[in-house]
Design a protein around this motif. Structure first.
Motif, PDB file in Angstrom:
ATOM      1  N   ARG A 115       0.828  -1.213   0.000  1.00 15.75           N
ATOM      2  CA  ARG A 115       0.000   0.000   0.000  1.00 15.75           C
ATOM      3  C   ARG A 115       0.861   1.263   0.000  1.00 15.75           C
ATOM      4  N   PHE A 116       2.031   1.186   0.594  1.00 15.33           N
ATOM      5  CA  PHE A 116       2.949   2.329   0.586  1.00 15.33           C
ATOM      6  C   PHE A 116       3.324   2.708  -0.841  1.00 15.33           C
ATOM      7  N   TYR A 117       3.709   1.720  -1.652  1.00  8.97           N
ATOM      8  CA  TYR A 117       4.108   2.011  -3.032  1.00  8.97           C
ATOM      9  C   TYR A 117       2.915   2.452  -3.884  1.00  8.97           C
ATOM     10  N   ILE A 118       1.735   1.935  -3.580  1.00  6.23           N
ATOM     11  CA  ILE A 118       0.537   2.435  -4.263  1.00  6.23           C
ATOM     12  C   ILE A 118       0.350   3.910  -3.920  1.00  6.23           C
ATOM     13  N   GLY A 119       0.526   4.242  -2.644  1.00  5.73           N
ATOM     14  CA  GLY A 119       0.418   5.634  -2.203  1.00  5.73           C
ATOM     15  C   GLY A 119       1.425   6.535  -2.885  1.00  5.73           C
ATOM     16  N   GLU A 120       2.664   6.066  -3.015  1.00 12.49           N
ATOM     17  CA  GLU A 120       3.674   6.873  -3.710  1.00 12.49           C
ATOM     18  C   GLU A 120       3.271   7.133  -5.158  1.00 12.49           C
ATOM     19  N   ALA A 121       2.733   6.116  -5.824  1.00  9.69           N
ATOM     20  CA  ALA A 121       2.309   6.291  -7.217  1.00  9.69           C
ATOM     21  C   ALA A 121       1.180   7.316  -7.300  1.00  9.69           C
ATOM     22  N   TYR A 122       0.207   7.207  -6.403  1.00 10.84           N
ATOM     23  CA  TYR A 122      -0.883   8.190  -6.397  1.00 10.84           C
ATOM     24  C   TYR A 122      -0.352   9.599  -6.134  1.00 10.84           C
ATOM     25  N   LEU A 123       0.595   9.710  -5.240  1.00 11.00           N
ATOM     26  CA  LEU A 123       1.176  11.019  -4.939  1.00 11.00           C
ATOM     27  C   LEU A 123       1.813  11.621  -6.190  1.00 11.00           C
ATOM     28  N   GLU A 124       2.571  10.822  -6.932  1.00  9.47           N
ATOM     29  CA  GLU A 124       3.206  11.292  -8.160  1.00  9.47           C
ATOM     30  C   GLU A 124       2.179  11.675  -9.221  1.00  9.47           C
ATOM     31  N   MET A 125       1.025  11.022  -9.183  1.00 12.36           N
ATOM     32  CA  MET A 125      -0.033  11.293 -10.160  1.00 12.36           C
ATOM     33  C   MET A 125      -0.898  12.486  -9.750  1.00 12.36           C
ATOM     34  N   GLY A 126      -0.627  13.052  -8.565  1.00 12.15           N
ATOM     35  CA  GLY A 126      -1.416  14.176  -8.082  1.00 12.15           C
ATOM     36  C   GLY A 126      -2.724  13.767  -7.433  1.00 12.15           C
ATOM     37  N   ARG A 127      -2.887  12.507  -7.139  1.00 10.58           N
ATOM     38  CA  ARG A 127      -4.103  11.993  -6.494  1.00 10.58           C
ATOM     39  C   ARG A 127      -3.846  11.901  -4.988  1.00 10.58           C
ATOM     40  N   PHE A 128      -3.830  13.057  -4.350  1.00 10.52           N
ATOM     41  CA  PHE A 128      -3.377  13.162  -2.966  1.00 10.52           C
ATOM     42  C   PHE A 128      -4.312  12.477  -1.967  1.00 10.52           C
ATOM     43  N   ASP A 129      -5.627  12.557  -2.179  1.00  6.54           N
ATOM     44  CA  ASP A 129      -6.563  11.864  -1.280  1.00  6.54           C
ATOM     45  C   ASP A 129      -6.347  10.354  -1.326  1.00  6.54           C
ATOM     46  N   ASP A 130      -6.180   9.830  -2.548  1.00  3.18           N
ATOM     47  CA  ASP A 130      -5.933   8.395  -2.690  1.00  3.18           C
ATOM     48  C   ASP A 130      -4.605   8.005  -2.051  1.00  3.18           C
ATOM     49  N   ALA A 131      -3.597   8.836  -2.231  1.00  2.00           N
ATOM     50  CA  ALA A 131      -2.287   8.567  -1.628  1.00  2.00           C
ATOM     51  C   ALA A 131      -2.407   8.516  -0.109  1.00  2.00           C
ATOM     52  N   LEU A 132      -3.086   9.493   0.463  1.00  2.00           N
ATOM     53  CA  LEU A 132      -3.259   9.536   1.914  1.00  2.00           C
ATOM     54  C   LEU A 132      -3.967   8.283   2.417  1.00  2.00           C
ATOM     55  N   ARG A 133      -5.006   7.861   1.711  1.00  2.00           N
ATOM     56  CA  ARG A 133      -5.743   6.657   2.108  1.00  2.00           C
ATOM     57  C   ARG A 133      -4.811   5.434   2.123  1.00  2.00           C
ATOM     58  N   GLU A 134      -3.972   5.313   1.112  1.00  2.00           N
ATOM     59  CA  GLU A 134      -3.058   4.164   1.043  1.00  2.00           C
ATOM     60  C   GLU A 134      -1.981   4.233   2.127  1.00  2.00           C
ATOM     61  N   PHE A 135      -1.426   5.415   2.358  1.00  2.00           N
ATOM     62  CA  PHE A 135      -0.413   5.557   3.408  1.00  2.00           C
ATOM     63  C   PHE A 135      -1.010   5.233   4.779  1.00  2.00           C
ATOM     64  N   GLU A 136      -2.225   5.681   5.025  1.00  2.00           N
ATOM     65  CA  GLU A 136      -2.874   5.385   6.309  1.00  2.00           C
ATOM     66  C   GLU A 136      -3.153   3.892   6.459  1.00  2.00           C
ATOM     67  N   ALA A 137      -3.541   3.234   5.357  1.00  2.00           N
ATOM     68  CA  ALA A 137      -3.746   1.779   5.401  1.00  2.00           C
ATOM     69  C   ALA A 137      -2.423   1.063   5.703  1.00  2.00           C
ATOM     70  N   GLU A 138      -1.337   1.542   5.102  1.00  2.00           N
ATOM     71  CA  GLU A 138      -0.017   0.948   5.368  1.00  2.00           C
ATOM     72  C   GLU A 138       0.380   1.163   6.831  1.00  2.00           C
ATOM     73  N   ALA A 139       0.076   2.339   7.369  1.00  2.00           N
ATOM     74  CA  ALA A 139       0.408   2.618   8.770  1.00  2.00           C
ATOM     75  C   ALA A 139      -0.300   1.627   9.701  1.00  2.00           C
ATOM     76  N   LYS A 140      -1.525   1.251   9.374  1.00  2.00           N
ATOM     77  CA  LYS A 140      -2.252   0.266  10.190  1.00  2.00           C
ATOM     78  C   LYS A 140      -1.581  -1.101  10.105  1.00  2.00           C
ATOM     79  N   ILE A 141      -1.155  -1.478   8.912  1.00  2.00           N
ATOM     80  CA  ILE A 141      -0.463  -2.756   8.732  1.00  2.00           C
ATOM     81  C   ILE A 141       0.837  -2.766   9.534  1.00  2.00           C
ATOM     82  N   GLN A 142       1.570  -1.653   9.490  1.00  2.00           N
ATOM     83  CA  GLN A 142       2.862  -1.547  10.183  1.00  2.00           C
ATOM     84  C   GLN A 142       2.709  -1.270  11.673  1.00  2.00           C
ATOM     85  N   LYS A 143       1.491  -1.000  12.117  1.00  2.00           N
ATOM     86  CA  LYS A 143       1.191  -0.745  13.541  1.00  2.00           C
ATOM     87  C   LYS A 143       2.030   0.393  14.118  1.00  2.00           C
TER      88      LYS A 143
END
Length: 176
Positions: A115-143
């Motif tokens: 999910r982190f790398y998905i978030g990075e891709a969204y960030l590069e594409m300018g899809r900041f809401d989607d990036a944030l959602r993916e980074f937050e999902a990764e944070a839950k996985i990483q605890k």
């Protein structure tokens, strides 16, 4: 010498190569010790780690080719699929990276950094809401154990025009 011996006996070196040789294509990388996959043409790990090292020195198209070969040999390896997504991302092929990584979630939903790398891709594409959602999902996985993920959550908030939230996140990281 030790690396060469370990690689030929089936031992696997993990992590990036060290020192000045990291940026040299002819340096003693994991890939070089495995004979570029040629010595073991049906060994998914040989192709995977060779591709990973190629990615590390910026040879993305070759890396993608090798990691794709690894995936042919071991299609349900989460690490191979994740690193293929990472190589596609680094090559600027964001849509392909996202698709590869999303497909990996079907069989490895909690594998680290997908999910982190998905978030990075969204960030590069300018899809900041989607990036944030993916980074937050990764944070839950990483605890909450990987500060790098929290930094990228802060970056996504900043790109969304929320500097106060970014500051709050970064200050919390400094207090850890």
């Amino acid at each position: 010498r030790r690396l060469r011996r370990r690689a030929t006996t089936g031992g696997e070196r993990r992590g990036p190569t060290r020192g000045a040789d990291r940026d040299r294509a002819d340096g003693p990388t994991r890939a070089g010790t495995l004979g570029h996959g040629a010595a073991r043409p049906n060994d998914a790990q040989a192709h995977h780690w060779y591709g990973y090292d190629l990615m590390g020195i910026g040879r993305y198209d070759e890396a993608i080719e090798r990691i794709l070969r690894a995936r042919e040999l071991d299609p349900f390896s989460a690490v191979i699929n994740r690193n293929l997504g990472q190589a596609l991302f680094r090559a600027g092929r964001y849509d392909e990276a996202i698709k590869t990584l999303r497909d990996t979630l079907d069989f490895a939903p909690n594998f680290s950094f997908i999910r982190f790398y998905i978030g990075e891709a969204y960030l590069e594409m300018g899809r900041f809401d989607d990036a944030l959602r993916e980074f937050e999902a990764e944070a839950k996985i990483q605890k909450g154990q990987v500060p790098r993920v929290d930094v990228w959550i802060g970056i996504a908030h900043f790109r969304l025009g929320r500097p106060d939230k970014t500051r709050e996140i970064l200050e919390a990281l400094l207090e850890r």
